[in-house]
Scaffold this motif. Sequence first.
Motif, PDB file in Angstrom:
ATOM      1  N   PRO B   4       1.176   7.714  -3.756  1.00  0.00           N
ATOM      2  CA  PRO B   4       2.378   7.790  -3.658  1.00  0.00           C
ATOM      3  C   PRO B   4       2.915   6.992  -2.461  1.00  0.00           C
ATOM      4  CG  PRO B   4       1.140   9.631  -2.899  1.00  0.00           C
ATOM      5  CD  PRO B   4       0.018   8.463  -2.573  1.00  0.00           C
ATOM      6  N   ASP B   5       4.200   7.242  -2.673  1.00  0.00           N
ATOM      7  CA  ASP B   5       4.846   5.508  -1.717  1.00  0.00           C
ATOM      8  C   ASP B   5       4.758   5.817   0.015  1.00  0.00           C
ATOM      9  OD1 ASP B   5       6.253   4.187  -3.023  1.00  0.00           O
ATOM     10  OD2 ASP B   5       8.113   5.453  -3.200  1.00  0.00           O
ATOM     11  N   GLY B   6       4.670   5.456   0.757  1.00  0.00           N
ATOM     12  CA  GLY B   6       4.186   5.121   1.853  1.00  0.00           C
ATOM     13  C   GLY B   6       3.385   4.929   2.222  1.00  0.00           C
ATOM     14  N   PHE B   7       1.846   4.740   1.252  1.00  0.00           N
ATOM     15  CA  PHE B   7       0.854   4.624   1.628  1.00  0.00           C
ATOM     16  C   PHE B   7       0.239   3.153   2.022  1.00  0.00           C
ATOM     17  CE2 PHE B   7      -2.387   8.261   1.614  1.00  0.00           C
ATOM     18  CZ  PHE B   7      -1.172   9.326   1.565  1.00  0.00           C
ATOM     19  N   THR B  10       3.639  -3.211   3.772  1.00  0.00           N
ATOM     20  CA  THR B  10       4.459  -3.533   2.388  1.00  0.00           C
ATOM     21  C   THR B  10       4.186  -4.997   1.867  1.00  0.00           C
ATOM     22  OG1 THR B  10       6.309  -3.230   4.447  1.00  0.00           O
ATOM     23  CG2 THR B  10       6.991  -4.586   2.910  1.00  0.00           C
ATOM     24  N   TRP B  13       1.979  -3.737  -1.565  1.00  0.00           N
ATOM     25  CA  TRP B  13       2.849  -3.553  -2.523  1.00  0.00           C
ATOM     26  C   TRP B  13       3.652  -4.306  -2.995  1.00  0.00           C
ATOM     27  CZ3 TRP B  13       8.301  -3.016  -1.827  1.00  0.00           C
ATOM     28  CH2 TRP B  13       8.295  -2.693  -1.184  1.00  0.00           C
ATOM     29  N   LEU B 104       7.678   2.617  -4.830  1.00  0.00           N
ATOM     30  CA  LEU B 104       7.359   0.857  -4.940  1.00  0.00           C
ATOM     31  C   LEU B 104       5.694   0.757  -5.657  1.00  0.00           C
ATOM     32  CD1 LEU B 104       9.284   0.777  -1.495  1.00  0.00           C
ATOM     33  CD2 LEU B 104       9.920   0.222  -3.286  1.00  0.00           C
ATOM     34  N   LEU B 157      -6.033   0.630  -0.619  1.00  0.00           N
ATOM     35  CA  LEU B 157      -5.268   1.591   1.101  1.00  0.00           C
ATOM     36  C   LEU B 157      -5.543   1.340   2.004  1.00  0.00           C
ATOM     37  CD1 LEU B 157      -6.476   5.129  -0.615  1.00  0.00           C
ATOM     38  CD2 LEU B 157      -3.611   3.813  -0.164  1.00  0.00           C
ATOM     39  N   SER B 160      -4.232  -1.964   3.224  1.00  0.00           N
ATOM     40  CA  SER B 160      -3.059  -1.710   3.407  1.00  0.00           C
ATOM     41  C   SER B 160      -3.401  -0.857   5.556  1.00  0.00           C
ATOM     42  CB  SER B 160      -2.414  -0.180   3.076  1.00  0.00           C
ATOM     43  OG  SER B 160      -2.105  -1.039   1.572  1.00  0.00           O
ATOM     44  N   GLY B 161      -4.856  -1.130   5.454  1.00  0.00           N
ATOM     45  CA  GLY B 161      -5.045  -0.704   6.854  1.00  0.00           C
ATOM     46  C   GLY B 161      -5.153   1.405   7.099  1.00  0.00           C
ATOM     47  N   VAL B 162      -5.649   2.443   6.207  1.00  0.00           N
ATOM     48  CA  VAL B 162      -5.836   3.509   6.375  1.00  0.00           C
ATOM     49  C   VAL B 162      -7.059   3.153   6.582  1.00  0.00           C
ATOM     50  CG1 VAL B 162      -6.026   5.268   4.997  1.00  0.00           C
ATOM     51  CG2 VAL B 162      -3.782   4.344   4.271  1.00  0.00           C
ATOM     52  N   ARG B 163      -7.834   4.027   7.841  1.00  0.00           N
ATOM     53  CA  ARG B 163      -8.553   3.853   8.342  1.00  0.00           C
ATOM     54  C   ARG B 163      -9.410   5.703   7.676  1.00  0.00           C
ATOM     55  NH1 ARG B 163      -7.040   2.110  13.494  1.00  0.00           N
ATOM     56  NH2 ARG B 163      -6.410   0.342  13.016  1.00  0.00           N
ATOM     57  N   MET B 164     -10.633   4.502   7.010  1.00  0.00           N
ATOM     58  CA  MET B 164     -11.945   6.305   6.332  1.00  0.00           C
ATOM     59  C   MET B 164     -12.699   6.050   7.384  1.00  0.00           C
ATOM     60  SD  MET B 164     -10.567   6.492   2.781  1.00  0.00           S
ATOM     61  CE  MET B 164      -9.779   5.501   1.732  1.00  0.00           C
ATOM     62  N   ASP B 238      -7.907  -4.532   9.035  1.00  0.00           N
ATOM     63  CA  ASP B 238      -6.805  -5.112   9.220  1.00  0.00           C
ATOM     64  C   ASP B 238      -6.841  -6.907   8.758  1.00  0.00           C
ATOM     65  OD1 ASP B 238      -5.297  -3.130   9.889  1.00  0.00           O
ATOM     66  OD2 ASP B 238      -5.712  -3.281  11.794  1.00  0.00           O
TER      67      ASP B 238
END
Lengths: 242, 305
Positions: B4-7, B10, B13, B104, B157, B160-164, B238
């Motif tokens: 989705p957008d927001g994940f 910038t 995407w 986006l 993901l 983009s810095g989404v931590r898992m 990062d």
Amino acid sequence: MHHVVVERWSRGSSPLHRRDARAKITALLVFLVVVATAHRDIATLAALLLALLAAAAWRARLPAGGALARAALVLPFTAVFGAVCWLAGDPARGLALVLKSYLSALAVLLLVATTPLPKLLRGLEGMGAPHFLLMVAQFLYRYLFVISEEAQHMRKAAAARAPGWGRAGRGARFRAAAGALAVLFARSYGHAEEIHRAMLARGFGGVFHPLEAPRFGPRDAAFLACACALPVALRLCVERLA
Amino acid sequence: MHIPDGFLATPVWATLDAVAAPVVMGMARRAQRGFDESKVPLLGVMGAFVFAAQMINFPVGIGTTGHLVGGALLACTLGPGAATVVMSVIIAIQALVFQDGGILALGANILNMAVIGVLAGYLPFYLWGGGKRRRLAIFAGGALSVMASALLALAELLLSGVRMPAGVLGLSLALFAVSAALEGAITVAVIQALEAIQPGFVRRPETVRPGSAAFGAVGLAAVLLAAIGVMFAAAAPDGIQKLGMQTGIAAHVRTLFATPFSGYETAFLQSAWVRKASAGLAGLALIYAACIGLGRAAAARNRSL
């Protein structure tokens, strides 16, 4: 599955419904970029933008609860990731994920709920999207419901013939499902050929002709200016005050 | 897996959108040139078929079911170019009408599933689909298409810095493996059933040429390595930012694009994100131009052959 509820909403009439599709698409893109690139004080910004979208939905005479719930379809997926981020020790990012994706989904919904898909695709074509892709999209959307209904009939027929599947093993059920899909594939292929012959018989020359050409009037220009300026201004205000 | 957008961050995407737009346009142009226009209804209706196919459930385990994703099946029946077009349109319609995936993030989703997913699904079939190991090739195609697109989405993901946490990462990899195997099994079963109805539906790849096995192994290894490599690169926290900091590119870009405005430093332009955005836009324009240039060059070579 009959026509999706968005389709019903998009046939309404309101100032927002009457705006040119190109203006609405551009405004949506500006809004999405403003949301996606936000990184400071997201909660305040999200509240303000949500108010903006709610005002627009009210102006478009959309059912508020229905629209908010429909946009929440995105939440199960994002909530999982938000929770993972939270557990990983980054609650701010988790919250930002949820807020950003919800706002974006609501904005897209607002565009689709005020613009019938054919008009939307024509607007995209006016903005330079390739004609071939948009024709495929039109056909896909038109026959989506036809083929889905067929799939549902097949499922019902299978359930009627073999309720609960008796003692059939998993392998047999798997093969039966594959067979059903193959039949659906063959029928869809046949439909496509019939459709094409019928269209040729009606004089189709490769291009859809619209009944009326879209016009970009002064009202559309005014809408475009407002809809682009407002989110940017809100964000600048929030970031200046923060 | 629709992002989705927001994940996505910038840069991620925006870059993927800039890459996906010319790729899809080029594919559409090729598909249009390669087909007579009777294919337009066909592609649309087959897209509707892929949507409807999600209603037919396949038993997986106790009480759980799965469904067809469709990239490999379309590639084996309509060909990879047409399959890419159909899958792109499906992803766009899902994003617009069904709120499944972002606008986006459309470039990212299309690259993952419609371009790389379809190509990865077609590659084994193209190489070994005519030989003895036909079933295995089709299975590998289905599995590879799902695996490649899932790994790419995961990598984007992470980038983009989404931590898992490692546990979640391992769990999602296991889930991907299961759904990849399921897609492979479904694709094989459906293609066999289709051939029983009418063999003409499934494409016949040319007979195996000498040396194509080695070529195929290299190709498959490249696809897998690329996906896994991107993921490991992304798993470093990062990664892009660190790289940018080390090389100082970010600073250079900022000064380069800030100087033309230095005489007019209004309050508006002082805010950092506007400046960053303009620098980013210039970078994207460069990527876009490079992609179009590459596409033109490739098309010109094709014509001269």
